[in-house]
Enzyme design. Sequence first.
Site, PDB file in Angstrom:
ATOM      1  N   SER A   1       0.906  -1.430   0.091  1.00 15.34           N
ATOM      2  CA  SER A   1       0.064  -0.013   0.085  1.00 15.34           C
ATOM      3  C   SER A   1       1.003   1.328  -0.086  1.00 15.34           C
ATOM      4  CB  SER A   1      -1.008   0.007   1.309  1.00 15.34           C
ATOM      5  OG  SER A   1      -1.442  -1.108   1.263  1.00 15.34           O
TER       6      SER A   1
ATOM      7  N   HIS B   1      -2.552  -3.609  -6.671  1.00 19.54           N
ATOM      8  CA  HIS B   1      -2.821  -3.328  -5.259  1.00 19.54           C
ATOM      9  C   HIS B   1      -4.406  -3.653  -5.323  1.00 19.54           C
ATOM     10  CE1 HIS B   1      -3.883  -0.184  -1.930  1.00 19.54           C
ATOM     11  NE2 HIS B   1      -3.022  -1.309  -1.590  1.00 19.54           N
TER      12      HIS B   1
ATOM     13  N   GLU C   1      -5.639  -1.292  -8.376  1.00 18.62           N
ATOM     14  CA  GLU C   1      -4.742  -0.223  -8.805  1.00 18.62           C
ATOM     15  C   GLU C   1      -3.468  -0.609  -9.536  1.00 18.62           C
ATOM     16  OE1 GLU C   1      -5.733   3.388  -5.813  1.00 18.62           O
ATOM     17  OE2 GLU C   1      -4.612   2.090  -5.023  1.00 18.62           O
TER      18      GLU C   1
ATOM     19  N   ASN D   1      -5.975   5.703  -1.535  1.00 19.99           N
ATOM     20  CA  ASN D   1      -5.500   6.217  -0.353  1.00 19.99           C
ATOM     21  C   ASN D   1      -5.280   7.527  -0.222  1.00 19.99           C
ATOM     22  OD1 ASN D   1      -6.007   3.994   1.362  1.00 19.99           O
ATOM     23  ND2 ASN D   1      -4.179   2.874   0.827  1.00 19.99           N
TER      24      ASN D   1
HETATM   25  P1  NAD Z   1      -1.316  -9.699   7.252  1.00 26.47           P
HETATM   26  O1  NAD Z   1      -0.458  -9.324   8.432  1.00 26.47           O
HETATM   27  O2  NAD Z   1      -2.823 -10.262   7.435  1.00 26.47           O
HETATM   28  O3  NAD Z   1      -0.624 -10.883   6.336  1.00 26.47           O
HETATM   29  C1  NAD Z   1       0.605 -10.957   6.006  1.00 26.47           C
HETATM   30  C2  NAD Z   1       1.116 -12.309   5.911  1.00 26.47           C
HETATM   31  O4  NAD Z   1       2.293 -12.303   5.487  1.00 26.47           O
HETATM   32  C3  NAD Z   1       0.914 -13.250   7.202  1.00 26.47           C
HETATM   33  O5  NAD Z   1       0.227 -14.269   7.188  1.00 26.47           O
HETATM   34  C4  NAD Z   1       2.521 -13.576   7.447  1.00 26.47           C
HETATM   35  O6  NAD Z   1       2.690 -14.837   8.141  1.00 26.47           O
HETATM   36  C5  NAD Z   1       3.031 -13.757   6.009  1.00 26.47           C
HETATM   37  N1  NAD Z   1       4.437 -13.354   5.967  1.00 26.47           N
HETATM   38  C6  NAD Z   1       5.356 -12.384   6.526  1.00 26.47           C
HETATM   39  N2  NAD Z   1       6.583 -12.402   6.138  1.00 26.47           N
HETATM   40  C7  NAD Z   1       6.594 -13.515   5.151  1.00 26.47           C
HETATM   41  C8  NAD Z   1       7.639 -13.976   4.288  1.00 26.47           C
HETATM   42  N3  NAD Z   1       8.832 -13.521   4.283  1.00 26.47           N
HETATM   43  N4  NAD Z   1       7.141 -15.195   3.601  1.00 26.47           N
HETATM   44  C9  NAD Z   1       5.985 -15.572   3.540  1.00 26.47           C
HETATM   45  N5  NAD Z   1       5.141 -15.063   4.236  1.00 26.47           N
HETATM   46  C10 NAD Z   1       5.358 -14.057   4.985  1.00 26.47           C
HETATM   47  O7  NAD Z   1      -1.170  -8.384   6.373  1.00 26.47           O
HETATM   48  P2  NAD Z   1      -2.286  -7.804   5.077  1.00 26.47           P
HETATM   49  O8  NAD Z   1      -3.250  -7.104   5.935  1.00 26.47           O
HETATM   50  O9  NAD Z   1      -2.869  -9.208   4.341  1.00 26.47           O
HETATM   51  O10 NAD Z   1      -1.277  -7.189   4.270  1.00 26.47           O
HETATM   52  C11 NAD Z   1      -0.488  -7.723   3.367  1.00 26.47           C
HETATM   53  C12 NAD Z   1       0.001  -6.599   2.428  1.00 26.47           C
HETATM   54  O11 NAD Z   1      -1.112  -6.082   1.745  1.00 26.47           O
HETATM   55  C13 NAD Z   1       0.761  -5.476   3.054  1.00 26.47           C
HETATM   56  O12 NAD Z   1       1.748  -5.150   1.945  1.00 26.47           O
HETATM   57  C14 NAD Z   1      -0.408  -4.426   3.004  1.00 26.47           C
HETATM   58  O13 NAD Z   1       0.293  -3.035   3.152  1.00 26.47           O
HETATM   59  C15 NAD Z   1      -1.019  -4.619   1.732  1.00 26.47           C
HETATM   60  N6  NAD Z   1      -2.549  -4.308   1.614  1.00 26.47           N
HETATM   61  C16 NAD Z   1      -3.254  -4.268   2.855  1.00 26.47           C
HETATM   62  C17 NAD Z   1      -4.558  -3.973   2.877  1.00 26.47           C
HETATM   63  C18 NAD Z   1      -5.533  -4.117   3.847  1.00 26.47           C
HETATM   64  O14 NAD Z   1      -6.832  -3.448   4.047  1.00 26.47           O
HETATM   65  N7  NAD Z   1      -5.131  -4.801   4.822  1.00 26.47           N
HETATM   66  C19 NAD Z   1      -5.104  -3.435   1.600  1.00 26.47           C
HETATM   67  C20 NAD Z   1      -4.349  -3.418   0.369  1.00 26.47           C
HETATM   68  C21 NAD Z   1      -2.920  -3.689   0.652  1.00 26.47           C
END
Ligand code: NAD
Length: 284
Positions: A119, A140, A152, A191
């Site tokens: 993000s 995204h 996006e 955002n």
């Molecule tokens: P989350 O914490 O729910 O999930 C992240 C996952 O990645 C975890 O399950 C963790 O175990 C795993 N992980 C961490 N390091 C790792 C590695 N080296 N190899 C494999 N797995 C690994 O987070 P999320 O909310 O799903 O966000 C993930 C990404 O998506 C971030 O970059 C975030 O900015 C982006 N994002 C989030 C949202 C939202 O609304 N939450 C929306 C759009 C984008």
Amino acid sequence: MTSIERVGVVGGGLMGSGIAEVNARAGKDVIVVESSPAAVEAARQRLESSLKRAESRGKIESADAVLAQVRVVDDLTALADRDIVIEAIVEDEQAKTDLFRRLDEIVTSPDAILASNTSSIPIMKLAVATKRPTHVLGVHFFNPVPVLKLVELVPSLMTDEATTERARAFVQDDLGKTAIDCQDRAGFVVNALLIPFILSAIRMFESGFASAEDIDHGLVLGAAHPQGPLALADLIGLDTVKAVAESLYEEFKEPLYAAPPLLARMVEAGLLGRKTGRGFYTYG
Ligand code: NAD
């Protein structure tokens, strides 16, 4: 343009499991990579319960048939034959650049796309960690991924047009999403507009200008928003709102992106919104 059939997703959390789900529902061969056996199990369960929900609502015929399209593993080298890998791990620049460096070594096809769901981290920083910056871009998705239609597309200065067009065809024609084009700037389109709007609502509340309920009613009933900005902040999570605001402020140095003190205090107090039971409102 060669089609994308073999999809890798790194990170099976909130977003990664949703991204895996929409790909499996589109008939793709999906491998999800998590960081440990326990995380593999958690990701598999997240995926399964979401698919069972979709099945019970009649959105899909068989959760088991869709699940059969997905393997969840803890070994990154399983991604060697993928046409695209979509990274959705924690929002940590070092972790993501390390991962892109490794993916560059592992994924064999020179045509393969290395995408990030980040993000706020510049796509360029991930691209230059690889020897194939022309094939790196941001894709995204929005939470919840199976429901929200927007993606996006974020090429960096180095991404070639063929990569962007291939990614566009994939998300639109295969996954049924709508893509919009954004430059590689913090916040992309959504955002960069949404966060200052939420911050303005927090400042309005903080100054005593209006109550949380009246601010939200104002936007729902007066501007036809599906929910007010403070209820939306509680849904997103106040820690996430603050983190995105900080990355926007870091990029543009504009006061409209600066997190108001009340937001900082609420995050310090652990009042993060729905996920902790209390934010601008109290839940359950
Ligand atoms: P989350 O914490 O729910 O999930 C992240 C996952 O990645 C975890 O399950 C963790 O175990 C795993 N992980 C961490 N390091 C790792 C590695 N080296 N190899 C494999 N797995 C690994 O987070 P999320 O909310 O799903 O966000 C993930 C990404 O998506 C971030 O970059 C975030 O900015 C982006 N994002 C989030 C949202 C939202 O609304 N939450 C929306 C759009 C984008």
